[in-house]
Design a protein around this motif. Structure first.
Motif, PDB file in Angstrom:
ATOM      1  N   HIS A 168       9.424  -4.275   1.796  1.00  0.00           N
ATOM      2  CA  HIS A 168      10.249  -5.294   1.139  1.00  0.00           C
ATOM      3  C   HIS A 168      10.871  -6.171   2.227  1.00  0.00           C
ATOM      4  CE1 HIS A 168       9.664  -3.235  -2.640  1.00  0.00           C
ATOM      5  NE2 HIS A 168      10.139  -2.106  -2.130  1.00  0.00           N
ATOM      6  N   PHE A 169      11.551  -7.249   1.813  1.00  0.00           N
ATOM      7  CA  PHE A 169      11.953  -8.261   2.781  1.00  0.00           C
ATOM      8  C   PHE A 169      13.385  -8.747   2.577  1.00  0.00           C
ATOM      9  CE2 PHE A 169       7.388  -8.339   2.420  1.00  0.00           C
ATOM     10  CZ  PHE A 169       6.984  -8.365   3.758  1.00  0.00           C
ATOM     11  N   LEU A 170      14.019  -9.063   3.708  1.00  0.00           N
ATOM     12  CA  LEU A 170      15.304  -9.757   3.740  1.00  0.00           C
ATOM     13  C   LEU A 170      15.050 -11.126   4.347  1.00  0.00           C
ATOM     14  CD1 LEU A 170      17.529  -6.885   5.253  1.00  0.00           C
ATOM     15  CD2 LEU A 170      17.335  -7.514   2.834  1.00  0.00           C
ATOM     16  N   PHE A 171      14.871 -12.144   3.501  1.00  0.00           N
ATOM     17  CA  PHE A 171      14.706 -13.513   3.979  1.00  0.00           C
ATOM     18  C   PHE A 171      16.084 -14.179   4.013  1.00  0.00           C
ATOM     19  CE2 PHE A 171      10.531 -12.760   1.746  1.00  0.00           C
ATOM     20  CZ  PHE A 171       9.762 -12.683   2.901  1.00  0.00           C
ATOM     21  N   HIS A 172      16.275 -15.099   4.928  1.00  0.00           N
ATOM     22  CA  HIS A 172      17.625 -15.657   5.122  1.00  0.00           C
ATOM     23  C   HIS A 172      17.545 -17.035   5.754  1.00  0.00           C
ATOM     24  CE1 HIS A 172      17.538 -15.012   9.549  1.00  0.00           C
ATOM     25  NE2 HIS A 172      16.647 -14.103   9.198  1.00  0.00           N
ATOM     26  N   GLY A 215      14.702  -0.495   8.740  1.00  0.00           N
ATOM     27  CA  GLY A 215      14.807  -1.940   8.825  1.00  0.00           C
ATOM     28  C   GLY A 215      14.246  -2.462  10.134  1.00  0.00           C
ATOM     29  N   LEU A 216      13.377  -3.459  10.061  1.00  0.00           N
ATOM     30  CA  LEU A 216      12.825  -4.112  11.246  1.00  0.00           C
ATOM     31  C   LEU A 216      13.460  -5.490  11.389  1.00  0.00           C
ATOM     32  CD1 LEU A 216       9.005  -3.271  10.959  1.00  0.00           C
ATOM     33  CD2 LEU A 216      10.833  -1.936  12.023  1.00  0.00           C
ATOM     34  N   LYS A 217      14.064  -5.740  12.544  1.00  0.00           N
ATOM     35  CA  LYS A 217      14.867  -6.942  12.738  1.00  0.00           C
ATOM     36  C   LYS A 217      14.110  -7.998  13.560  1.00  0.00           C
ATOM     37  CE  LYS A 217      17.769  -3.982  14.307  1.00  0.00           C
ATOM     38  NZ  LYS A 217      18.902  -3.220  14.898  1.00  0.00           N
ATOM     39  N   GLU A 218      13.561  -8.960  12.855  1.00  0.00           N
ATOM     40  CA  GLU A 218      12.903 -10.129  13.425  1.00  0.00           C
ATOM     41  C   GLU A 218      11.730  -9.789  14.333  1.00  0.00           C
ATOM     42  OE1 GLU A 218      15.370 -13.356  14.608  1.00  0.00           O
ATOM     43  OE2 GLU A 218      16.728 -13.097  12.914  1.00  0.00           O
ATOM     44  N   SER A 257      12.648 -13.561  11.268  1.00  0.00           N
ATOM     45  CA  SER A 257      13.418 -14.729  11.694  1.00  0.00           C
ATOM     46  C   SER A 257      13.309 -15.796  10.620  1.00  0.00           C
ATOM     47  CB  SER A 257      12.854 -15.260  13.019  1.00  0.00           C
ATOM     48  OG  SER A 257      13.315 -16.571  13.269  1.00  0.00           O
ATOM     49  N   ASN A 258      14.325 -16.648  10.499  1.00  0.00           N
ATOM     50  CA  ASN A 258      14.236 -17.659   9.442  1.00  0.00           C
ATOM     51  C   ASN A 258      13.201 -18.740   9.749  1.00  0.00           C
ATOM     52  OD1 ASN A 258      16.048 -18.933  11.385  1.00  0.00           O
ATOM     53  ND2 ASN A 258      16.555 -20.383   9.780  1.00  0.00           N
ATOM     54  N   TRP A 284      19.695 -25.423  18.646  1.00  0.00           N
ATOM     55  CA  TRP A 284      18.953 -24.521  17.758  1.00  0.00           C
ATOM     56  C   TRP A 284      18.679 -25.193  16.421  1.00  0.00           C
ATOM     57  CZ3 TRP A 284      19.948 -22.327  12.968  1.00  0.00           C
ATOM     58  CH2 TRP A 284      19.053 -21.326  12.575  1.00  0.00           C
ATOM     59  N   VAL A 285      19.672 -25.872  15.837  1.00  0.00           N
ATOM     60  CA  VAL A 285      19.430 -26.488  14.522  1.00  0.00           C
ATOM     61  C   VAL A 285      18.443 -27.640  14.638  1.00  0.00           C
ATOM     62  CG1 VAL A 285      21.611 -25.762  13.498  1.00  0.00           C
ATOM     63  CG2 VAL A 285      21.492 -27.988  14.643  1.00  0.00           C
ATOM     64  N   ARG A 286      18.412 -28.318  15.775  1.00  0.00           N
ATOM     65  CA  ARG A 286      17.426 -29.387  15.945  1.00  0.00           C
ATOM     66  C   ARG A 286      16.013 -28.812  16.086  1.00  0.00           C
ATOM     67  NH1 ARG A 286      18.846 -34.447  16.079  1.00  0.00           N
ATOM     68  NH2 ARG A 286      21.058 -34.971  16.228  1.00  0.00           N
ATOM     69  N   ASP A 287      15.904 -27.690  16.777  1.00  0.00           N
ATOM     70  CA  ASP A 287      14.594 -27.034  16.886  1.00  0.00           C
ATOM     71  C   ASP A 287      14.123 -26.570  15.505  1.00  0.00           C
ATOM     72  OD1 ASP A 287      12.432 -25.718  18.576  1.00  0.00           O
ATOM     73  OD2 ASP A 287      13.263 -23.958  17.580  1.00  0.00           O
ATOM     74  N   LEU A 288      15.041 -25.967  14.736  1.00  0.00           N
ATOM     75  CA  LEU A 288      14.692 -25.552  13.377  1.00  0.00           C
ATOM     76  C   LEU A 288      14.269 -26.757  12.536  1.00  0.00           C
ATOM     77  CD1 LEU A 288      14.612 -23.433  11.079  1.00  0.00           C
ATOM     78  CD2 LEU A 288      17.039 -23.939  10.683  1.00  0.00           C
TER      79      LEU A 288
END
Length: 341
Positions: free
Chosen positions: A72-76, A97-100, A146-147, A189-193
């Motif tokens: 299952h997944f935790l998307f964010h 839980g696997l983190k990114e 990762s988002n 970071w937000v510009r890269d996203l």
């Protein structure tokens, strides 16, 4: 440690499927014991160190791979306590839980470099099979990508029709204040996203013309990225129905026991009230999931208030602007299908 046999590595979840190399059609496997997962915030090289990976041809790896368990997944959409929540699922015999995991990031990068959709789907399917190898019999794997992996959500959920997912976000004003507090690195970071979302066509529904992009301030860029992801989450609730639920970070912090109980139900995990009490009163919820520093009671709330006070003028103006954009684009600030009624 000495190198194991191919069979031993592929039947042991301690050997993490860390990277995918499309040039050699190979998986890079790293030895990451369960204890190490609990010690680090993300499964990235910065925390995993410089250990040489076991490089395996994809066909060889899949021929020997253990059967996967449920996944299952935790998307964010970032900065919303997703790392904390993933850590809460490190429960031996029940879930991990696997983190990114970077493997999923590699597939986004490969797609941006022109990989064919069918090729990406095949490796995504096999990569998820490797990530879902359980540490112990009967365990479920809960993956928090990762988002930047969010554009792959439709493919992920299509390839795993039994999977369920939480769509987690921070309220926009708190997200913007958090980005502002992070200074230059948060703004970069937000510009890269933003650029990655643009390549995926996810900015179009927000309704801002490309020739206006350079006119946006950093915090406006952050808001547009948040709105694009919020719009995607809305679409996912409409397409996937009861396979997904939504939650905001402030509800999670205010009602951790209720949130974890409902999420265990969504993922069909046998976590009783005593276990959930132990988790929410234990170290996972008592420290910063990224730095490991213990929280002082009320610290997170006070920090959020300070952020809003410090950057309030800029955040308030962008919030007003973003609310108009959201209304015009029919993107809700509050998502349907809430985890908690």
């Amino acid at each position: 440690m000495s190198a194991p046999s191919l069979h031993n590595a592929m039947t042991n979840a301690e050997w993490l499927a860390h990277r995918y190399d499309p040039g050699h059609d190979a998986f890079h496997m790293l030895h990451v014991p369960r204890k190490r997962h609990a010690e680090i915030p993300f499964l990235i090289d910065e925390y995993l160190g410089q250990e040489q990976p076991m490089v395996l041809r994809r066909a060889d790896a899949m021929a020997q791979a253990a059967a996967p368990g449920p996944i299952h997944f935790l998307f964010h959409s970032a900065y919303c306590c997703s790392t904390l929540l993933a850590a809460a699922f490190d429960q031996t015999g029940i879930a991990m839980g696997l983190k990114e995991p970077v493997l999923l990031n590699d597939l986004i990068g490969w797609r941006h470099r022109g990989a064919k959709g069918a090729d990406v789907a095949r490796v995504l399917d096999e990569g998820m099979r490797l990530l879902a190898r359980p540490f112990n019999p009967g365990e479920t794997t809960v993956v928090k990508p990762s988002n930047i992996v969010n554009p792959l959500i439709p493919g992920i959920m299509g390839l795993r029709p039994q999977a369920r997912a939480l769509l987690l976000h921070a309220p926009l004003d708190m997200y913007l204040a958090s980005i502002a507090r992070k200074g230059m690195w948060g703004r970069l970071w937000v510009r890269d996203l933003f650029q990655k979302l643009m390549r995926e066509g996810m900015l179009a529904p927000v309704g801002i013309a490309p020739d206006q992009y350079l006119d946006l301030t950093d915090i406006q860029v952050a808001a547009v990225g948040w709105l694009a992801q919020q719009g995607q989450f809305l679409m996912l609730t409409q397409r996937l129905g009861d396979r997904v639920a939504t939650l905001d970070s402030e509800t999670l912090v205010a009602r951790p026991k209720d949130s974890l109980t409902a999420l265990a139900g969504l993922f069909s995990l046998s976590m009783d009230e005593a276990m959930i009490d132990e988790i929410v009163t234990g170290p996972v919820f008592a420290r910063d999931a990224k730095s490991g520093v213990e929280f002082v009671d009320g610290q997170r709330t006070r920090q959020a208030q300070r952020d809003l006070e410090t950057y309030g003028e800029e955040v308030e103006k962008v919030m007003h602007w973003a609310s108009i954009i959201a209304t015009n684009a029919a993107i809700p600030m509050t998502l349907p299908r809430p985890l908690l009624g």
